[in-house]
Motif scaffolding. Structure first.
Motif, PDB file in Angstrom:
ATOM      1  N   UNK A  70       6.278  12.766 -21.176  1.00  0.00           N
ATOM      2  CA  UNK A  70       6.423  12.063 -22.506  1.00  0.00           C
ATOM      3  C   UNK A  70       8.107  12.164 -23.010  1.00  0.00           C
ATOM      4  N   UNK A  71       8.473  13.431 -22.903  1.00  0.00           N
ATOM      5  CA  UNK A  71      10.102  13.607 -23.273  1.00  0.00           C
ATOM      6  C   UNK A  71      11.019  12.764 -22.292  1.00  0.00           C
ATOM      7  N   UNK A  72      10.534  12.699 -21.039  1.00  0.00           N
ATOM      8  CA  UNK A  72      11.500  11.922 -20.345  1.00  0.00           C
ATOM      9  C   UNK A  72      11.477  10.381 -20.639  1.00  0.00           C
ATOM     10  N   UNK A  73      10.180  10.121 -20.783  1.00  0.00           N
ATOM     11  CA  UNK A  73      10.078   8.690 -21.392  1.00  0.00           C
ATOM     12  C   UNK A  73      10.791   8.348 -22.645  1.00  0.00           C
ATOM     13  N   UNK A  74      10.359   9.172 -23.375  1.00  0.00           N
ATOM     14  CA  UNK A  74      11.312   9.068 -24.874  1.00  0.00           C
ATOM     15  C   UNK A  74      12.881   8.799 -24.681  1.00  0.00           C
ATOM     16  N   UNK A  75      13.285   9.804 -23.747  1.00  0.00           N
ATOM     17  CA  UNK A  75      14.839  10.065 -23.472  1.00  0.00           C
ATOM     18  C   UNK A  75      15.293   8.660 -22.851  1.00  0.00           C
ATOM     19  N   UNK A  76      14.457   8.104 -21.993  1.00  0.00           N
ATOM     20  CA  UNK A  76      14.786   6.901 -21.309  1.00  0.00           C
ATOM     21  C   UNK A  76      14.908   5.715 -22.291  1.00  0.00           C
ATOM     22  N   UNK A  77      13.990   5.668 -23.152  1.00  0.00           N
ATOM     23  CA  UNK A  77      13.659   4.528 -24.122  1.00  0.00           C
ATOM     24  C   UNK A  77      14.868   4.523 -25.260  1.00  0.00           C
ATOM     25  N   UNK A  78      15.131   5.798 -25.596  1.00  0.00           N
ATOM     26  CA  UNK A  78      15.896   5.815 -26.710  1.00  0.00           C
ATOM     27  C   UNK A  78      17.485   6.334 -26.306  1.00  0.00           C
ATOM     28  N   UNK A  79      17.762   6.133 -24.920  1.00  0.00           N
ATOM     29  CA  UNK A  79      18.775   6.725 -24.271  1.00  0.00           C
ATOM     30  C   UNK A  79      20.234   6.592 -25.188  1.00  0.00           C
ATOM     31  N   UNK A  80      20.183   5.370 -25.969  1.00  0.00           N
ATOM     32  CA  UNK A  80      21.566   5.087 -26.625  1.00  0.00           C
ATOM     33  C   UNK A  80      21.444   5.706 -28.121  1.00  0.00           C
ATOM     34  N   UNK A  81      20.343   6.397 -28.461  1.00  0.00           N
ATOM     35  CA  UNK A  81      20.340   7.133 -29.522  1.00  0.00           C
ATOM     36  C   UNK A  81      20.312   8.447 -29.837  1.00  0.00           C
ATOM     37  N   UNK A  82      20.257   9.005 -28.470  1.00  0.00           N
ATOM     38  CA  UNK A  82      20.031  10.525 -28.364  1.00  0.00           C
ATOM     39  C   UNK A  82      21.254  11.203 -28.802  1.00  0.00           C
ATOM     40  N   UNK A  83      22.373  10.710 -28.770  1.00  0.00           N
ATOM     41  CA  UNK A  83      23.763  11.244 -29.114  1.00  0.00           C
ATOM     42  C   UNK A  83      23.432  11.812 -30.643  1.00  0.00           C
ATOM     43  N   UNK A  84      22.763  10.976 -31.323  1.00  0.00           N
ATOM     44  CA  UNK A  84      22.556  11.547 -32.650  1.00  0.00           C
ATOM     45  C   UNK A  84      21.648  12.496 -32.780  1.00  0.00           C
ATOM     46  N   UNK A  85      20.740  13.095 -31.830  1.00  0.00           N
ATOM     47  CA  UNK A  85      19.993  14.235 -31.753  1.00  0.00           C
ATOM     48  C   UNK A  85      20.829  15.339 -31.437  1.00  0.00           C
ATOM     49  N   UNK A  86      22.025  15.115 -30.893  1.00  0.00           N
ATOM     50  CA  UNK A  86      22.727  16.321 -29.995  1.00  0.00           C
ATOM     51  C   UNK A  86      22.327  17.723 -30.680  1.00  0.00           C
TER      52      UNK A  86
END
Lengths: 206, 206, 206
Positions: A70-86
């Motif tokens: 689930x985490x990997x799928x989430x990270x792949x889909x939202x890869x452009x927004x993950x930097x805000x979750x840093x």
């Protein structure tokens, strides 16, 4: 229940860090998933192999494979927004290594190892997922160069055994040692502490 | 007997692929042999370690060491002619991963693992020899980037468990699941299918 | 007692070789220690994992962790003077692989493996610490390219089993096989022997 929640947060943070490194290396979907998986469970797997605890932990519990997928799928889909979750990811990751360190220590104690080897096992559980991730991505492992990751785990482990004689309640011990790992890592990052590198810098050589 | 023949063909194909990669890296005779060996048995070794089946499989049966040695020697001597065998080798290799996948699945079932972990073990048996080969040769593993290798194994594994309820005879199950792996891989190569890569191509970025 | 002294000399030499490679790669103090540790015990650890001898050897004996820590500290402090010790270190290292080879062989015999696999285990014990060191440092393992390291171990192992029928006393066998390893390696270095590389040199291609 409390511990399980932390464990899941740590697994999520580790998986996502794996996804980010793997995508940087232009891997395909399968490669990305494998790297996420290895980052999350690699350290604990090595620990289990060295003490002979087989089948290794993630094979007898569905939690890990589900959370990682689930985490990997989430990270792949939202890869452009993950930097805000840093910031959140860093926190999860730090809490995760605190937990993994103590779990590793207690696994070592369960097979009657000397405290030194328990601390080594704890540190390995927390850090070697990242080491295997970096090897699979053809990088020199980052924790060998500039992270205080391992130092935090070792200090937490020392705390565990120093307090073992004074504290009857294993639960307190568990929490205190974990908090030491977390505190050392947070302080190190806030004050930009690193271990000394053992080579002469270019400046020195001039 | 039938299975053993396939196993040997797969081992030959894996060994030769190891020799070819190692010679590309300018290794000496010892290095070439080690890479051939690791490519052929690395996946199964990892599988055995994770479930605690030790001594690992190739240590209790002379077949593997003999077949690998002979195949490596053959590949070294006829290295300039092997390109003409490309098609046969690809076929052996594909049949090999079909077989290794099903063997891995059945080894997982023998220690009562959940089907998901049996499929992971099967895929690992088939694919991780190549991963270890690439790491030893200082490359990012090729299957993380552009091969459908693993997807074929996973689909074969799913077939195995989907049909498990309908088929009494394990032998049929074994053959059908293996054939699915082989068919998916052949189709993928014929139609040039690959998994999506998860990064933006240069063209997209413009 | 005698064997233990040799074991310690070998461990020292292996650790220092790890330190030197790690410092070259600009690792921090933690990285340098890990590489020293892995170089010294990596081969034996892999051996123990493959035959299922867990917890692995260095976890049940404080000697290794103490010797490796001291050797690594020494090497880091005196890093500018170690080149003057090159000859002694080479000798320790050579004696070390002689010993490790024979220990590995006897561990294999203890679990009833065929002589071929005992020799493989012995060679692995002696050589794979260096292989893991090189992988962690992101290099193609040096013994795959130009060392006679492994050849010496294999010849020593063959000697062990050829003489097994004639010699009752295991102690003599132990010493003779170890000396063969040492002699082959010394001769190879003195006469600059290497295994043939299996690729065409640039000169040949012209």
């Amino acid at each position: 229940m409390f511990i399980q929640t932390i464990d899941i947060l740590g697994t999520i943070a580790f998986s996502i860090s794996g996804v980010l490194v793997a995508m940087n290396k232009k891997m395909d979907a399968f490669g990305v998933f494998i790297i996420a998986f290895v980052t999350a469970v690699g350290g604990g797997t090595l620990r289990d192999l060295l003490i002979g605890a087989t089948p290794v932990f993630w094979m007898t519990d569905m939690t890990f494979i589900i959370v990682i997928s689930a985490a990997a799928l989430f990270a792949v889909i939202f890869r452009n927004y993950i930097k805000h979750l840093r910031r959140s990811l860093f926190l999860f990751d730090t809490i995760g290594i605190g937990l993994y360190t103590v779990i590793g220590i207690e696994k070592g104690m369960a097979v009657d190892l000397h405290p030194i080897f328990c601390i080594i096992l704890g540190t390995m559980s927390a850090c070697f997922g990242g080491v295997i991730r970096d090897i699979l991505c053809n990088e020199i492992p980052v924790i060998f160069r500039k992270e205080v990751y391992a130092t935090a785990c070792i200090l937490g482990g020392l705390t565990y055994f120093l307090m073992l004689e004074f504290l009857e309640d294993r639960n307190y011990l568990f929490i205190i040692a974990g908090l030491v790992v977390i505190a050392v890592r947070l302080l190190a990052v806030i004050f930009k502490l690193t271990l000394p590198s053992l080579y002469k810098s270019e400046a020195e050589l001039k």
